[in-house]
Design a protein around this motif. Sequence first.
Motif, PDB file in Angstrom:
ATOM      1  N   ASN A 228       0.832  -1.197   0.000  1.00 21.48           N
ATOM      2  CA  ASN A 228       0.000   0.000   0.000  1.00 21.48           C
ATOM      3  C   ASN A 228       0.871   1.253   0.000  1.00 21.48           C
ATOM      4  OD1 ASN A 228      -2.454  -1.473   0.121  1.00 21.48           O
ATOM      5  ND2 ASN A 228      -2.154  -1.763   2.319  1.00 21.48           N
ATOM      6  N   LEU A 229       0.659   2.099  -0.988  1.00 20.05           N
ATOM      7  CA  LEU A 229       1.399   3.351  -1.120  1.00 20.05           C
ATOM      8  C   LEU A 229       0.473   4.535  -0.890  1.00 20.05           C
ATOM      9  CD1 LEU A 229       3.507   2.730  -4.360  1.00 20.05           C
ATOM     10  CD2 LEU A 229       4.248   2.472  -1.989  1.00 20.05           C
ATOM     11  N   PRO A 230       1.006   5.673  -0.437  1.00 20.27           N
ATOM     12  CA  PRO A 230       0.206   6.905  -0.368  1.00 20.27           C
ATOM     13  C   PRO A 230      -0.243   7.332  -1.761  1.00 20.27           C
ATOM     14  CG  PRO A 230       2.244   7.105   0.892  1.00 20.27           C
ATOM     15  CD  PRO A 230       2.373   5.858   0.079  1.00 20.27           C
ATOM     16  N   ARG A 231      -1.078   8.350  -1.819  1.00 22.31           N
ATOM     17  CA  ARG A 231      -1.692   8.746  -3.091  1.00 22.31           C
ATOM     18  C   ARG A 231      -0.765   9.525  -4.010  1.00 22.31           C
ATOM     19  NH1 ARG A 231      -2.897   9.462  -7.407  1.00 22.31           N
ATOM     20  NH2 ARG A 231      -4.901  10.017  -8.348  1.00 22.31           N
ATOM     21  N   ASP A 232      -0.030  10.509  -3.488  1.00 26.48           N
ATOM     22  CA  ASP A 232       0.742  11.407  -4.345  1.00 26.48           C
ATOM     23  C   ASP A 232       2.212  10.984  -4.431  1.00 26.48           C
ATOM     24  OD1 ASP A 232      -1.453  12.955  -4.949  1.00 26.48           O
ATOM     25  OD2 ASP A 232      -1.049  14.447  -3.401  1.00 26.48           O
ATOM     26  N   ALA A 233       2.872  11.406  -5.512  1.00 27.59           N
ATOM     27  CA  ALA A 233       4.259  11.020  -5.739  1.00 27.59           C
ATOM     28  C   ALA A 233       5.174  11.473  -4.605  1.00 27.59           C
ATOM     29  CB  ALA A 233       4.746  11.599  -7.073  1.00 27.59           C
ATOM     30  N   TYR A 234       5.021  12.715  -4.150  1.00 20.59           N
ATOM     31  CA  TYR A 234       5.911  13.203  -3.100  1.00 20.59           C
ATOM     32  C   TYR A 234       5.705  12.434  -1.802  1.00 20.59           C
ATOM     33  CZ  TYR A 234       2.282  15.838  -0.592  1.00 20.59           C
ATOM     34  OH  TYR A 234       1.175  16.182   0.158  1.00 20.59           O
ATOM     35  N   GLN A 235       4.469  11.976  -1.554  1.00 16.23           N
ATOM     36  CA  GLN A 235       4.194  11.170  -0.363  1.00 16.23           C
ATOM     37  C   GLN A 235       4.805   9.774  -0.489  1.00 16.23           C
ATOM     38  OE1 GLN A 235      -0.071  11.536  -0.762  1.00 16.23           O
ATOM     39  NE2 GLN A 235      -0.196  12.955   0.971  1.00 16.23           N
ATOM     40  N   GLN A 236       4.711   9.197  -1.667  1.00 14.05           N
ATOM     41  CA  GLN A 236       5.311   7.883  -1.903  1.00 14.05           C
ATOM     42  C   GLN A 236       6.816   7.927  -1.727  1.00 14.05           C
ATOM     43  OE1 GLN A 236       3.970   6.606  -5.788  1.00 14.05           O
ATOM     44  NE2 GLN A 236       1.805   6.691  -5.227  1.00 14.05           N
TER      45      GLN A 236
END
Length: 257
Positions: free
Chosen positions: A173-181
């Motif tokens: 499970n990854l966060p939604r936005d690229a910077y969060q990932q």
Amino acid sequence: MKYGICTLALVPLRSEQAHRSEMVSQVLFGELFEILDAQPDWTAIRMLETDYLGWIQNGQFMAVDAADIAQYFAGKPDIVGREGGLLFNGESRLHLCHGTKLYLNEANRVTLGELALTYQGSVNAFSRADFETEVAQLAMSYKDTPYLWGGRSQWGIDCSGFSQLIYSCFGINLPRDAYQQAEIGDNVDFVSEIRTGDLAYFDNAEGRITHVGIMLDRDTIIHASAKVRIDRMDNEGIFNRELNKYSHKLRIVKRYN
């Protein structure tokens, strides 16, 4: 706290309570959220899995209580497979997109309060153990899918929605936005050490991470930019042959398994 759950196949999550406002993401069938502010036509929500915030139109979800939630999540968790699937009863037909998470009871049905729907279709067969051998083929099955800001499906997807969706099929499970990932995972310090499935992140002129793609091997990337496409990547970034220039500047590469 009050909760809701999406009862349609795929709906917009908007930045403001208006159809003309930016679609920041999408909500898939069965995704649970906290209700923050209920207005006559729109409701502000917080997605429980990702903490993502936005507005959903009233009529595209149902309010649920603790008993409804317990009943739904008592089912066996499955993910709709690449070929998609259908939820139906005598009145409803919902064509579900790949990556939709369902909790099915022994009768292969979804039960949400008085709503009961039978599932017919494909089921994701991958586990985390299959990641290295299967992630590239699954990602490449999305080639030429159109780019859509906020999109999370084969009908239109953005760069971080693409990485999030593909990884979810392997139980990651990854966060939604690229910077969060990019804030999680382990650094891959050298391009020569890249493995299939690693995520590469790219920043803009201000140094903000704005793009992500999935590495197919140490110098080939698949990413959503106008469409899901395959390009070459090196220490500098992504080289777009059609434009004959670098389209994205490499910032960091991460590994999550």
